[in-house]
Design a protein around this motif. Structure first.
Motif, PDB file in Angstrom:
ATOM      1  N   ASP A 112       0.833  -1.205   0.000  1.00  0.00           N
ATOM      2  CA  ASP A 112       0.000   0.000   0.000  1.00  0.00           C
ATOM      3  C   ASP A 112       0.868   1.256   0.000  1.00  0.00           C
ATOM      4  OD1 ASP A 112       0.900  -0.523   2.558  1.00  0.00           O
ATOM      5  OD2 ASP A 112      -0.949   0.117   3.549  1.00  0.00           O
ATOM      6  N   ILE A 113       1.692   1.369  -1.036  1.00  0.00           N
ATOM      7  CA  ILE A 113       2.618   2.496  -1.157  1.00  0.00           C
ATOM      8  C   ILE A 113       2.509   3.109  -2.538  1.00  0.00           C
ATOM      9  CG2 ILE A 113       4.268   1.542   0.504  1.00  0.00           C
ATOM     10  CD1 ILE A 113       6.002   0.739  -1.943  1.00  0.00           C
ATOM     11  N   HIS A 114       3.080   4.291  -2.660  1.00  0.00           N
ATOM     12  CA  HIS A 114       3.208   4.975  -3.946  1.00  0.00           C
ATOM     13  C   HIS A 114       4.663   5.422  -4.051  1.00  0.00           C
ATOM     14  CE1 HIS A 114       1.655   7.348  -7.386  1.00  0.00           C
ATOM     15  NE2 HIS A 114       2.621   8.185  -7.070  1.00  0.00           N
ATOM     16  N   VAL A 115       5.388   4.893  -5.024  1.00  0.00           N
ATOM     17  CA  VAL A 115       6.812   5.191  -5.181  1.00  0.00           C
ATOM     18  C   VAL A 115       6.957   6.352  -6.153  1.00  0.00           C
ATOM     19  CG1 VAL A 115       9.077   4.271  -5.772  1.00  0.00           C
ATOM     20  CG2 VAL A 115       7.332   2.763  -4.794  1.00  0.00           C
ATOM     21  N   GLU A 116       7.572   7.433  -5.688  1.00  0.00           N
ATOM     22  CA  GLU A 116       7.633   8.640  -6.497  1.00  0.00           C
ATOM     23  C   GLU A 116       9.038   8.971  -6.996  1.00  0.00           C
ATOM     24  OE1 GLU A 116       3.976  11.279  -5.578  1.00  0.00           O
ATOM     25  OE2 GLU A 116       5.417  11.620  -3.962  1.00  0.00           O
ATOM     26  N   SER A 117      10.073   8.640  -6.224  1.00  0.00           N
ATOM     27  CA  SER A 117      11.423   9.063  -6.587  1.00  0.00           C
ATOM     28  C   SER A 117      12.421   8.308  -5.725  1.00  0.00           C
ATOM     29  CB  SER A 117      11.586  10.584  -6.388  1.00  0.00           C
ATOM     30  OG  SER A 117      11.339  10.929  -5.033  1.00  0.00           O
ATOM     31  N   GLY A 118      13.677   8.727  -5.788  1.00  0.00           N
ATOM     32  CA  GLY A 118      14.702   8.145  -4.931  1.00  0.00           C
ATOM     33  C   GLY A 118      15.593   7.154  -5.644  1.00  0.00           C
TER      34      GLY A 118
ATOM     35  N   VAL B 242      11.276  -7.494  19.395  1.00  0.00           N
ATOM     36  CA  VAL B 242      12.445  -8.337  19.151  1.00  0.00           C
ATOM     37  C   VAL B 242      13.675  -7.496  18.799  1.00  0.00           C
ATOM     38  CG1 VAL B 242      13.399 -10.088  17.592  1.00  0.00           C
ATOM     39  CG2 VAL B 242      11.093 -10.359  18.504  1.00  0.00           C
ATOM     40  N   LEU B 243      13.459  -6.398  18.067  1.00  0.00           N
ATOM     41  CA  LEU B 243      14.556  -5.517  17.651  1.00  0.00           C
ATOM     42  C   LEU B 243      14.667  -4.286  18.544  1.00  0.00           C
ATOM     43  CD1 LEU B 243      13.925  -5.731  13.815  1.00  0.00           C
ATOM     44  CD2 LEU B 243      15.920  -6.627  15.006  1.00  0.00           C
ATOM     45  N   TYR B 244      14.192  -4.384  19.753  1.00  0.00           N
ATOM     46  CA  TYR B 244      14.189  -3.273  20.706  1.00  0.00           C
ATOM     47  C   TYR B 244      15.588  -2.673  20.841  1.00  0.00           C
ATOM     48  CZ  TYR B 244      13.483  -0.977  25.293  1.00  0.00           C
ATOM     49  OH  TYR B 244      13.418  -0.087  26.339  1.00  0.00           O
ATOM     50  N   ARG B 245      15.715  -1.403  20.446  1.00  0.00           N
ATOM     51  CA  ARG B 245      16.985  -0.663  20.484  1.00  0.00           C
ATOM     52  C   ARG B 245      18.091  -1.320  19.653  1.00  0.00           C
ATOM     53  NH1 ARG B 245      16.954   1.188  26.927  1.00  0.00           N
ATOM     54  NH2 ARG B 245      15.403   2.839  26.658  1.00  0.00           N
ATOM     55  N   ASN B 246      17.708  -2.082  18.663  1.00  0.00           N
ATOM     56  CA  ASN B 246      18.689  -2.770  17.808  1.00  0.00           C
ATOM     57  C   ASN B 246      18.329  -2.562  16.341  1.00  0.00           C
ATOM     58  OD1 ASN B 246      20.867  -4.389  17.007  1.00  0.00           O
ATOM     59  ND2 ASN B 246      19.647  -6.276  17.100  1.00  0.00           N
ATOM     60  N   TRP B 247      18.078  -1.300  15.966  1.00  0.00           N
ATOM     61  CA  TRP B 247      17.782  -0.986  14.573  1.00  0.00           C
ATOM     62  C   TRP B 247      18.291   0.414  14.265  1.00  0.00           C
ATOM     63  CZ3 TRP B 247      14.168   3.025  13.532  1.00  0.00           C
ATOM     64  CH2 TRP B 247      13.431   3.470  14.646  1.00  0.00           C
ATOM     65  N   ALA B 248      18.534   0.663  12.990  1.00  0.00           N
ATOM     66  CA  ALA B 248      19.004   1.965  12.537  1.00  0.00           C
ATOM     67  C   ALA B 248      17.830   2.755  11.966  1.00  0.00           C
ATOM     68  CB  ALA B 248      20.095   1.788  11.480  1.00  0.00           C
ATOM     69  N   GLU B 249      17.954   4.079  12.039  1.00  0.00           N
ATOM     70  CA  GLU B 249      16.826   4.924  11.647  1.00  0.00           C
ATOM     71  C   GLU B 249      17.059   5.571  10.280  1.00  0.00           C
ATOM     72  OE1 GLU B 249      14.092   8.600  13.382  1.00  0.00           O
ATOM     73  OE2 GLU B 249      15.686   7.725  14.619  1.00  0.00           O
ATOM     74  N   LEU B 250      16.059   5.429   9.410  1.00  0.00           N
ATOM     75  CA  LEU B 250      16.076   6.028   8.084  1.00  0.00           C
ATOM     76  C   LEU B 250      15.285   7.326   8.071  1.00  0.00           C
ATOM     77  CD1 LEU B 250      15.306   2.943   5.796  1.00  0.00           C
ATOM     78  CD2 LEU B 250      17.528   4.056   6.087  1.00  0.00           C
ATOM     79  N   SER B 251      15.582   8.153   7.091  1.00  0.00           N
ATOM     80  CA  SER B 251      14.811   9.370   6.869  1.00  0.00           C
ATOM     81  C   SER B 251      13.364   9.017   6.532  1.00  0.00           C
ATOM     82  CB  SER B 251      15.419  10.174   5.717  1.00  0.00           C
ATOM     83  OG  SER B 251      14.506  11.129   5.225  1.00  0.00           O
ATOM     84  N   PRO B 252      12.398   9.833   6.990  1.00  0.00           N
ATOM     85  CA  PRO B 252      10.999   9.565   6.650  1.00  0.00           C
ATOM     86  C   PRO B 252      10.701   9.688   5.169  1.00  0.00           C
ATOM     87  CG  PRO B 252      11.224  11.740   7.644  1.00  0.00           C
ATOM     88  CD  PRO B 252      12.547  11.044   7.819  1.00  0.00           C
TER      89      PRO B 252
ATOM     90  N   PHE C 218      18.183  14.570   9.643  1.00  0.00           N
ATOM     91  CA  PHE C 218      18.740  13.832   8.509  1.00  0.00           C
ATOM     92  C   PHE C 218      19.348  14.823   7.514  1.00  0.00           C
ATOM     93  CE2 PHE C 218      15.240  11.495  10.374  1.00  0.00           C
ATOM     94  CZ  PHE C 218      15.785  10.244  10.556  1.00  0.00           C
ATOM     95  N   PRO C 219      20.687  14.963   7.504  1.00  0.00           N
ATOM     96  CA  PRO C 219      21.333  15.897   6.587  1.00  0.00           C
ATOM     97  C   PRO C 219      21.003  15.641   5.116  1.00  0.00           C
ATOM     98  CG  PRO C 219      22.872  15.137   8.252  1.00  0.00           C
ATOM     99  CD  PRO C 219      21.643  14.293   8.400  1.00  0.00           C
ATOM    100  N   ASP C 220      20.789  14.370   4.769  1.00  0.00           N
ATOM    101  CA  ASP C 220      20.340  14.022   3.429  1.00  0.00           C
ATOM    102  C   ASP C 220      19.472  12.781   3.524  1.00  0.00           C
ATOM    103  OD1 ASP C 220      21.945  11.544   3.032  1.00  0.00           O
ATOM    104  OD2 ASP C 220      23.647  12.926   2.992  1.00  0.00           O
ATOM    105  N   ASP C 221      18.894  12.408   2.418  1.00  0.00           N
ATOM    106  CA  ASP C 221      17.928  11.303   2.426  1.00  0.00           C
ATOM    107  C   ASP C 221      18.574   9.944   2.660  1.00  0.00           C
ATOM    108  OD1 ASP C 221      16.170  13.289   1.824  1.00  0.00           O
ATOM    109  OD2 ASP C 221      15.930  12.763  -0.295  1.00  0.00           O
ATOM    110  N   TYR C 222      19.901   9.859   2.543  1.00  0.00           N
ATOM    111  CA  TYR C 222      20.579   8.574   2.684  1.00  0.00           C
ATOM    112  C   TYR C 222      21.324   8.468   4.022  1.00  0.00           C
ATOM    113  CZ  TYR C 222      19.313   8.565  -2.178  1.00  0.00           C
ATOM    114  OH  TYR C 222      18.569   8.628  -3.336  1.00  0.00           O
TER     115      TYR C 222
END
Length: 318
Positions: free
Chosen positions: A113-119, A207-217, A310-314
């Motif tokens: 249920d997504i719409h891919v626009e760019s990236g 299960v991944l409590y405090r064991n994941w990296a965060e991506l830009s929204p 997030f300084p940039d999207d990556y």
């Protein structure tokens, strides 16, 4: 654990984007896959659709070069909580690093249920997660209030922490498997199956409590009345329809018609049996539009602070 995986073709690359869906959601996953293929005509990653029962795509979509895979998840996730209209297939994303352990180094899981626009998805698939097994985007309520306590953590007596939306997951296959994430998830689900407030999302966050990296929204812009007008200003790469209104079943005056129009044209060309109406979006004088304007005005500074992380999207925050 023996898994009988059937695939329409071998892996062609060392990275993949994967959807997990049944036949009911197949047109929507295929539509998103088509958007990705159009953005990356010379892609260096596979696009996989994983299902519980084998699915068939129309010949008109052969040019997308999708890899169709299937296995039966019912016995694996027996007793895990489900929603009305959704079976244990919603947990299939947990199996991706195991079933594709020999095929892929990195997997980007996407809800249908997504719409891919760019990236640049090729670039996203190569970002360094350090020792983290997965990267994801915070769940929408923590965008404006990072200290907000997730109800899921209260249920399991966990201290407050960052909490992610499970609709977009960037998985480091080796880290996931080396850290035994699947075994931990199966054990947690077997013990707490009926207590999973948000099903797979609750399971993964515990299960991944405090064991994941965060991506830009930008990679999982959760489309709510409190965030959609900001999206129009920042042009998110992936829009995620997390509420009950989807482009194929939008309630009147809830979603901009542009999302449904593209999907309707796609289905008319490739899935003509799937018919749906596209209602008008909220007008300038509607109650919803007025409410959204007020909420966005109130939250503008909080959203600005969140996006500034997030300084940039990556950028990945580990």
């Amino acid at each position: 654990m023996e898994i009988n995986l059937a695939c329409s073709k071998p892996a062609q690359h060392r990275s993949a984007i994967a959807f997990c869906c049944d036949d009911a959601y197949l047109p929507y996953a295929a539509h998103a896959a088509g958007q990705i293929a159009q953005l990356h005509p010379d892609r260096d990653f596979d696009i996989c659709i994983v299902s519980a029962e084998p699915v068939t795509l129309p010949a008109s979509l052969d040019g997308l070069n999708l890899r169709l895979c299937s296995f039966d998840p019912d016995l694996i996730f027996l007793g895990f909580s489900t929603d009305r209209g959704r079976s244990s297939a919603m947990y299939m994303r947990l199996m991706l690093p195991k079933i594709f352990a020999d095929d892929y180094d990195h997997i980007l899981y996407l809800d249908a249920d997504i719409h891919v626009e760019s990236g640049d998805l090729s670039r996203l698939l190569t970002v360094d997660l350090g020792e983290k097994p997965v990267a994801a985007v915070r769940d929408n309520p923590q965008w404006r209030t990072p200290s907000r306590m997730p109800e899921d953590f209260k249920d399991f007596d966990l201290e407050n922490a960052a909490y992610f939306n499970s609709g977009v997951l960037l998985i480091d296959v080796a880290n996931w498997n080396a850290q035994g994430i699947l075994d931990a998830a199966l054990s947690f689900g077997e013990k707490n199956g009926a207590r999973l407030r948000r099903n797979d999302q609750t399971l993964l966050n515990c299960v991944l409590y405090r064991n994941w990296a965060e991506l830009s929204p930008m990679w999982n812009w959760q489309y709510t009345p409190a965030s959609r007008l900001h999206e129009a200003m920042v042009s998110a790469h992936i829009v995620h329809f997390i509420g009950p209104s989807k482009p194929w079943k939008a309630r009147p005056e809830t979603l901009p018609p542009r999302f449904g129009r593209g999907l309707r044209h796609f289905c008319a060309a490739h899935f003509p049996e799937r018919r749906f109406d596209i209602p008008d979006g909220p007008g300038p004088g509607s109650k919803l539009m007025t409410k959204m304007l007020v909420r966005h005005l109130i939250n503008r500074n909080k959203m600005a602070r969140y996006l500034a992380r997030f300084p940039d999207d990556y950028t990945v925050i580990t």
